[in-house]
Scaffold this active site. Structure first.
Site, mmCIF file in Angstrom:
data_model
loop_
_atom_site.group_PDB
_atom_site.id
_atom_site.type_symbol
_atom_site.label_atom_id
_atom_site.label_comp_id
_atom_site.label_asym_id
_atom_site.label_seq_id
_atom_site.Cartn_x
_atom_site.Cartn_y
_atom_site.Cartn_z
ATOM 1 N N LEU A 78 35.779 48.275 34.705
ATOM 2 C CA LEU A 78 37.081 48.900 34.882
ATOM 3 C C LEU A 78 37.198 49.951 33.777
ATOM 4 O O LEU A 78 36.783 49.713 32.647
ATOM 5 C CB LEU A 78 38.211 47.870 34.745
ATOM 6 N N ASP A 79 37.772 51.082 34.106
ATOM 7 C CA ASP A 79 37.907 52.154 33.121
ATOM 8 C C ASP A 79 38.690 51.695 31.891
ATOM 9 O O ASP A 79 39.477 50.739 31.950
ATOM 10 C CB ASP A 79 38.634 53.357 33.737
ATOM 11 N N TYR A 80 38.523 52.424 30.814
ATOM 12 C CA TYR A 80 39.212 52.159 29.547
ATOM 13 C C TYR A 80 40.722 52.029 29.751
ATOM 14 O O TYR A 80 41.357 51.124 29.210
ATOM 15 C CB TYR A 80 38.906 53.301 28.579
#
Length: 245
Positions: free
Chosen positions: A101-103
């Protein structure tokens, strides 16, 4: 089946690069025979020795994490930022995230030390539905929602058919909350899909992964998957069709 050097690394004997060196130097045996080729794959039933010492494989573990925003989906970060394995300080096994999952994206993330299980869930051939809740800029028209469902042309190809639904709108702030159900896992896919229709994501959360959800968890909390849940996930992936709730 997993590559021999990966199995050695996961057992904590050495890094993968060092494991490759040990193999090339003839210090690794599989079922009593010296192996010097790096392409060899082994199964859980194979007996492995490193420098004459039998390899003790870790028991597989499976975790569900509610990843907060501002955390890297990795086991380490060169910039010193917080990573998902920081929430598992007491776990003495070499776990890693399944996918990412993205930052700036929060939500459901699975972690394991079972390479075969991770590969099955991440392989594009095995379709598992993921449900995202996005707060987007602007209020998407019906035609834009249909574009999301039909497929969006991105730089890496057209996205697979999806399900999209506007959950709520804020006319004053000109924002909307949209649910998007996909069964692909391309890099930043959800954000890119919304950008393509002119409604960039302001906030993003993955709420469901197949039948798994975040009920009872707060950001940073995690729980272990039950054996039945692991079995269900494996069966869903190998069935080759998306989970429909």
């Amino acid at each position: 089946m997993e590559r021999l050097q990966k199995v050695i690394a996961h057992a904590g004997v050495a890094s993968r690069r060092k494991a490759e060196q040990l193999i090339v130097e003839g210090k690794v045996k599989v079922n009593g025979k010296v192996v010097t080729e790096l392409g060899v794959k082994v199964s859980p039933q194979d007996r492995i020795e490193v420098d004459g010492i039998p390899l003790e494989r870790e028991e597989p573990v499976y975790y569900l994490l509610y990843k907060p925003r501002g955390v890297i989906s990795s086991v380490k970060d060169e910039k010193g930022r917080k990573v998902v394995t920081d929430f598992f300080k007491h776990v003495n096994k070499r776990i890693y995230p399944i996918g990412r999952l993205d930052y700036d994206t929060s939500g459901l993330l699975l972690l394991t030390n079972d390479g075969e299980f991770a590969n099955i869930l991440m392989h594009p051939r095995y379709e598992i539905e993921k449900v995202y809740i996005a707060k987007v800029k602007g209020i998407p028209a019906r035609e834009k929602m249909k574009q999301l469902e039909k497929g969006i042309m991105l730089e890496d190809g057209v996205t697979a058919p999806a399900k999209a639904k506007v959950l709520s709108i804020d006319k004053r702030k000109q924002t909307a909350i949209v649910e998007l159900r996909i069964h692909e896992g391309r890099n930043r896919q959800v954000r890119r899909m919304f950008e393509a229709i002119g409604h960039p994501v302001l906030k993003l959360k993955r709420e469901r992964y197949a039948f798994l959800d975040l009920k009872g968890l707060n950001p940073g909390d995690y729980r272990e998957l039950s054996p039945h849940e692991v079995k269900q996930l494996r069966a869903l992936a190998l069935a080759g069709s998306p989970y429909v709730s």
